[in-house]
Design a protein around this motif. Sequence first.
Motif, PDB file in Angstrom:
ATOM      1  N   ASP A 257      10.848 -31.493  14.374  1.00 28.88           N
ATOM      2  CA  ASP A 257       9.513 -30.999  14.706  1.00 28.88           C
ATOM      3  C   ASP A 257       9.006 -30.088  13.591  1.00 28.88           C
ATOM      4  OD1 ASP A 257      10.614 -28.433  15.058  1.00 28.88           O
ATOM      5  OD2 ASP A 257      10.411 -28.460  17.235  1.00 28.88           O
ATOM      6  N   GLU A 258       7.816 -29.483  13.804  1.00 31.05           N
ATOM      7  CA  GLU A 258       7.193 -28.643  12.768  1.00 31.05           C
ATOM      8  C   GLU A 258       8.014 -27.398  12.432  1.00 31.05           C
ATOM      9  OE1 GLU A 258       5.415 -27.778  16.792  1.00 31.05           O
ATOM     10  OE2 GLU A 258       5.734 -29.592  15.629  1.00 31.05           O
ATOM     11  N   ASP A 259       8.989 -27.040  13.279  1.00 35.96           N
ATOM     12  CA  ASP A 259       9.878 -25.903  13.012  1.00 35.96           C
ATOM     13  C   ASP A 259      11.272 -26.357  12.577  1.00 35.96           C
ATOM     14  OD1 ASP A 259       7.945 -23.915  13.707  1.00 35.96           O
ATOM     15  OD2 ASP A 259       8.280 -24.413  15.816  1.00 35.96           O
ATOM     16  N   ASN A 260      11.384 -27.632  12.171  1.00 38.18           N
ATOM     17  CA  ASN A 260      12.636 -28.230  11.693  1.00 38.18           C
ATOM     18  C   ASN A 260      13.723 -28.292  12.765  1.00 38.18           C
ATOM     19  OD1 ASN A 260      11.792 -28.878   9.052  1.00 38.18           O
ATOM     20  ND2 ASN A 260      12.044 -26.739   8.463  1.00 38.18           N
TER      21      ASN A 260
ATOM     22  N   TYR B 188      -1.671 -32.799  16.189  1.00 40.62           N
ATOM     23  CA  TYR B 188      -0.608 -32.970  15.192  1.00 40.62           C
ATOM     24  C   TYR B 188      -0.433 -31.692  14.382  1.00 40.62           C
ATOM     25  CZ  TYR B 188       1.973 -34.728  11.165  1.00 40.62           C
ATOM     26  OH  TYR B 188       2.902 -34.911  10.182  1.00 40.62           O
ATOM     27  N   LYS B 189       0.797 -31.216  14.298  1.00 40.80           N
ATOM     28  CA  LYS B 189       1.133 -30.039  13.495  1.00 40.80           C
ATOM     29  C   LYS B 189       2.071 -30.505  12.396  1.00 40.80           C
ATOM     30  CE  LYS B 189       0.849 -27.058  17.502  1.00 40.80           C
ATOM     31  NZ  LYS B 189       1.605 -26.372  18.526  1.00 40.80           N
ATOM     32  N   PRO B 190       1.580 -30.562  11.159  1.00 37.59           N
ATOM     33  CA  PRO B 190       2.414 -31.098  10.080  1.00 37.59           C
ATOM     34  C   PRO B 190       3.604 -30.196   9.751  1.00 37.59           C
ATOM     35  CG  PRO B 190       0.371 -30.246   9.193  1.00 37.59           C
ATOM     36  CD  PRO B 190       0.264 -30.154  10.690  1.00 37.59           C
ATOM     37  N   ARG B 191       4.718 -30.843   9.448  1.00 32.83           N
ATOM     38  CA  ARG B 191       5.925 -30.155   9.008  1.00 32.83           C
ATOM     39  C   ARG B 191       5.964 -30.128   7.484  1.00 32.83           C
ATOM     40  NH1 ARG B 191      11.452 -31.394   7.971  1.00 32.83           N
ATOM     41  NH2 ARG B 191      10.939 -33.582   7.868  1.00 32.83           N
ATOM     42  N   LEU B 192       5.350 -31.124   6.883  1.00 38.32           N
ATOM     43  CA  LEU B 192       5.362 -31.281   5.426  1.00 38.32           C
ATOM     44  C   LEU B 192       3.939 -31.255   4.881  1.00 38.32           C
ATOM     45  CD1 LEU B 192       7.887 -34.266   5.187  1.00 38.32           C
ATOM     46  CD2 LEU B 192       8.393 -31.819   5.048  1.00 38.32           C
ATOM     47  N   ASP B 193       3.831 -31.229   3.578  1.00 32.95           N
ATOM     48  CA  ASP B 193       2.545 -31.322   2.898  1.00 32.95           C
ATOM     49  C   ASP B 193       1.812 -32.583   3.396  1.00 32.95           C
ATOM     50  OD1 ASP B 193       0.794 -32.408   0.604  1.00 32.95           O
ATOM     51  OD2 ASP B 193       1.282 -30.380  -0.100  1.00 32.95           O
TER      52      ASP B 193
ATOM     53  N   THR C 214       4.250 -38.423   4.072  1.00 35.60           N
ATOM     54  CA  THR C 214       4.401 -38.928   5.433  1.00 35.60           C
ATOM     55  C   THR C 214       5.776 -38.522   5.921  1.00 35.60           C
ATOM     56  OG1 THR C 214       2.924 -40.772   4.992  1.00 35.60           O
ATOM     57  CG2 THR C 214       4.381 -40.990   6.875  1.00 35.60           C
ATOM     58  N   ASP C 215       5.804 -37.897   7.050  1.00 36.84           N
ATOM     59  CA  ASP C 215       7.048 -37.368   7.606  1.00 36.84           C
ATOM     60  C   ASP C 215       7.618 -38.355   8.620  1.00 36.84           C
ATOM     61  OD1 ASP C 215       9.125 -35.713   8.387  1.00 36.84           O
ATOM     62  OD2 ASP C 215       7.849 -34.308   9.480  1.00 36.84           O
ATOM     63  N   ILE C 216       8.638 -39.072   8.225  1.00 37.75           N
ATOM     64  CA  ILE C 216       9.306 -40.008   9.127  1.00 37.75           C
ATOM     65  C   ILE C 216      10.681 -39.415   9.393  1.00 37.75           C
ATOM     66  CG2 ILE C 216      10.110 -42.374   9.458  1.00 37.75           C
ATOM     67  CD1 ILE C 216       8.038 -43.210   7.352  1.00 37.75           C
ATOM     68  N   SER C 217      10.736 -38.557  10.392  1.00 40.94           N
ATOM     69  CA  SER C 217      11.988 -37.861  10.665  1.00 40.94           C
ATOM     70  C   SER C 217      12.134 -37.629  12.156  1.00 40.94           C
ATOM     71  CB  SER C 217      12.026 -36.517   9.930  1.00 40.94           C
ATOM     72  OG  SER C 217      11.161 -35.592  10.557  1.00 40.94           O
TER      73      SER C 217
END
Length: 131
Positions: free
Chosen positions: A90-93, A75-80, A84-87
């Motif tokens: 990906d991690e590069d928007n 898992y590579k987080p996109r947000l802090d 919780t990222d429900i979108s």
Amino acid sequence: MIAVKQLHPLFVGEVDGVDLRKPVDAATAGEIIAASNQHAVLVFRDQDIDDAQQMAFSGMLGQLGKTSLLLRPGYKPRLDPRMTDISNLDEDNRLLPANDRRRLYALSNRFWHTDNAFRRTPAKYSLLSAR
């Protein structure tokens, strides 16, 4: 002082009179908590807040938890990690392909989810910022 308009006979209040882009003082925080206790769900319309502002507001209500998605291998987080990222990004928007496992996982939230109610100490509040 905030104003709360009841939107449904049984629950849901719409809050006016607070700008969540700015720090919330203790008196206003107390009013918001009281409104939450009365209405269960609060709506704050037209609050153009960023992630840091949402976390500052959320932190006023209690300690922020960390997303359980961090435990997923690769898992590579996109947000802090406290969000919780429900979108469908990906991690590069970039838009995730329709068959991407992460996008399918997010779609499953339409059917059922718990907002961390399964934890030993469940969250007292869940805040959603739809963008």
